[in-house]
Design a protein around this motif. Sequence first.
Motif, mmCIF file in Angstrom:
data_model
loop_
_atom_site.group_PDB
_atom_site.id
_atom_site.type_symbol
_atom_site.label_atom_id
_atom_site.label_comp_id
_atom_site.label_asym_id
_atom_site.label_seq_id
_atom_site.Cartn_x
_atom_site.Cartn_y
_atom_site.Cartn_z
ATOM 1 N N GLU A 43 6.147 44.922 -9.680
ATOM 2 C CA GLU A 43 7.018 43.751 -9.601
ATOM 3 C C GLU A 43 6.224 42.454 -9.742
ATOM 4 O O GLU A 43 6.673 41.495 -10.353
ATOM 5 C CB GLU A 43 7.798 43.771 -8.280
ATOM 6 N N THR A 56 7.348 53.416 -14.393
ATOM 7 C CA THR A 56 8.351 53.521 -13.335
ATOM 8 C C THR A 56 9.124 54.830 -13.466
ATOM 9 O O THR A 56 9.353 55.546 -12.479
ATOM 10 C CB THR A 56 9.316 52.323 -13.414
ATOM 11 N N ILE A 65 14.386 48.599 -10.549
ATOM 12 C CA ILE A 65 13.551 47.930 -11.569
ATOM 13 C C ILE A 65 14.066 48.237 -12.966
ATOM 14 O O ILE A 65 14.194 47.345 -13.819
ATOM 15 C CB ILE A 65 12.071 48.343 -11.426
#
Length: 792
Positions: free
Chosen positions: A512, A536, A555
């Motif tokens: 992030e 991810t 995300i």
Amino acid sequence: MGSLRSFIKAVRKAKTIADERAVIQKESAAIRTSFRDVGLDQTTRRINISKLLYLYIMGEKTHFGQVECLKLLASPRFADKRLGYLACMLILDENQEVLTLLTNSLDNDMQHHNAYIVALALCCLGNIASPELARDLYTNVETILDSKNNFLRKKACIVAAKLVEKEPDLSEFFLPKALDLINEKNSSVLLGTLRLIEALYYVSNENRPALTKAIPKIVGHLKRVTTMGYQPDYDVMGTTDPFLQVSLLSGIRTLAIDLPFSEEINDILTQVVSNLDSGKNAANAILYECVKTIFAIQSDQSLKILGVNILGKFLATKDNNTRYVALDTLLSIVNIEPLAVQRHRSTIVNCLTDGDISIRRRALELSFGIINEQNIRVLAREILTFLEECSDQELKSYVTSQLTIAASKFSPNDKWHYDTLIRTLKAGGNALTPDITSNILALILQCNDQELKKHVVSRLFASCLEDENQFALALVTTWTLGEYGDLILGTSVEAGEKSEQVTEGRIVDLFEQLLDNSTYSAQELLQLTAYVLTSTLKLSVKFKNSSVIEHLRRIINSKTYDSNLEIQIRAVEYQEIFGQDAALKRGLLGKMPAPPVKERESLKLHKTSNHHKRNEGGGSGTASAAISTNSTQDDLLLDLIENDDAPGTASNDILSDIFGDSNPKSQSSNNFNGASANEIVAFENANVKVSFVPKQFITGDAIVEAIIVSKSSTKIDQFQLLIAVPKTQKLNITSTSGGDTLISRQSQIRQVLKVSGKPGSKLKLRIKLKYRLEGDAIVEDQFDFAGFKESL
């Protein structure tokens, strides 16, 4: 009209560009009007020409004053002639048609009773001589060479060298003169003679046997000068006639470059070096020339070591120019005497911190040149320190590229190799090119040692935590965590001054942070986002914590509405995969197979230019020097010849279109088949022999047949014959036979050429051969040829 001084003042007083242009245009118009006056006196003409030269210096058009410059030469006054010849040398060049009008003035002034006027004419001829002027006026230069005035003889020698370079056929007249003048003891005459000898040596191979016989005389002159006592007229800071010594050494280097070992030459080089005090610039110039000579000829091993040690002393001086010369020379000889250069490693490394960027760049390139298995640790550490402090983006790209190549080639062990690559990623910033980044990733994939792989992932993670602004580091870390992030879970890493525990949540937090980083460019953020999405998704099948897995899903979801279509599509696809069955996901998101590591070639920070290349493979030096009268033409030719995509015939057509009209016609070559008694071998090596057969030479036109015969025991195919002529001649390719394959010692390829040009000019060809030996890579040979007895 005002004086030159008032004109310059008016230009300098102009406050804007428009004002300056107005002053210049007004004065140019006044000069033009003045030139139209048939009764213009010489004083006014001289003032106008001096203003014209000022306009030339400012980059303005001055062609309208060319004829007036010639008129000024007709004046009997020395001041007029001096300005006239200066104007001719600046405003005219060998391509100007008006140059033919200069012939008579030069002819008259070179026979003048005033030596200074003769000198003016010689200087002008040497600067702007065309091949035609050279042929017309060489007899005047010959006459001056036979005079008793040493001042003029020196100038005549230098002008003769220029004429020979313009028109190589004049060698036959100046070669005997040069061999006679080398017996002179006058310093100025010797300087000119040595310049003439070098020109004669390079323009034709036929001159070389006679010129090499002059080596003992040149060595004798060098002995005489080095043992000579104090000479007030020739002493420079305690060194006797350094200009002559440098020229003598250069002459030895030129003539002895292809000769076997000579004890006499080695002895004189040792003597010169031992008699000099290296503290002065004049002495350093001679020492530098000695070093160049030592490594250019067949010299003794101990002498080569002595040469490297001289350069080592240069490095220890405070003068930046001397140190730069030392580094540049060491760079050219590091492959010849690597062990001797290694002894000066510490001095070379110290130059990496020098205040002069030119010295730092040369020291950097030399540092990479001396890297080996024994010193890789020390030098890599110094280079990385340099990289961390470097602000030059271009230089950083070079360092990172070379360092990755050196680390791959000489690394003592895998752990050190990976640690060095990670430190390079951290110090290199955004300077790493995509191919370096992909190679580092491929190396990590190829690592089979799980403990080492775990160490690599930990180091990358810790480095990215310390500095998340380095794009290449962030990219590699993101990708590596996606593949192997589960290996380091539960361990701790040292990030800066503190220790951090590696958890699933900490890895996601890093992702992030990278996505929110504002220091990256739009393109970099786009690529990094794609990597983060992939990592991810991969980690979603490796992590156990449900809240962290949900964080990963968010995300991906956040990018399904991204403004970039590519990111949006990828996020939507990944979102679909994210919701699939766990077993299916594990199969789909398995580890990638290791790709191959691409081999990369070393780079250079600067291009070296060899003004006089030695002919290899039997090429003719005469053609090389003659064709090089037009550098732009040569560059264009070489660019065309480097085109690998063009087939043989098409390449010939392109070259012919550039250098002459070309409309190849398909006609039988039977008229020219069969061996010929006047066949001239132009090129020969272990694979092929190229010969030319002069078929017909009529005023301004020639027909020549090129014959290529195989000498190899294997088949030669994909043969291309690329031919070009100077711009003043036209090439027409009329017939080709034999295809593009040569069966060993059985078949031949024939090419019939028609060349047209100025009657009386020499036929000059530049040829490039490209072919493939059976089972091998493409071979290329290039040579120049001007060995035809007949003229067009």
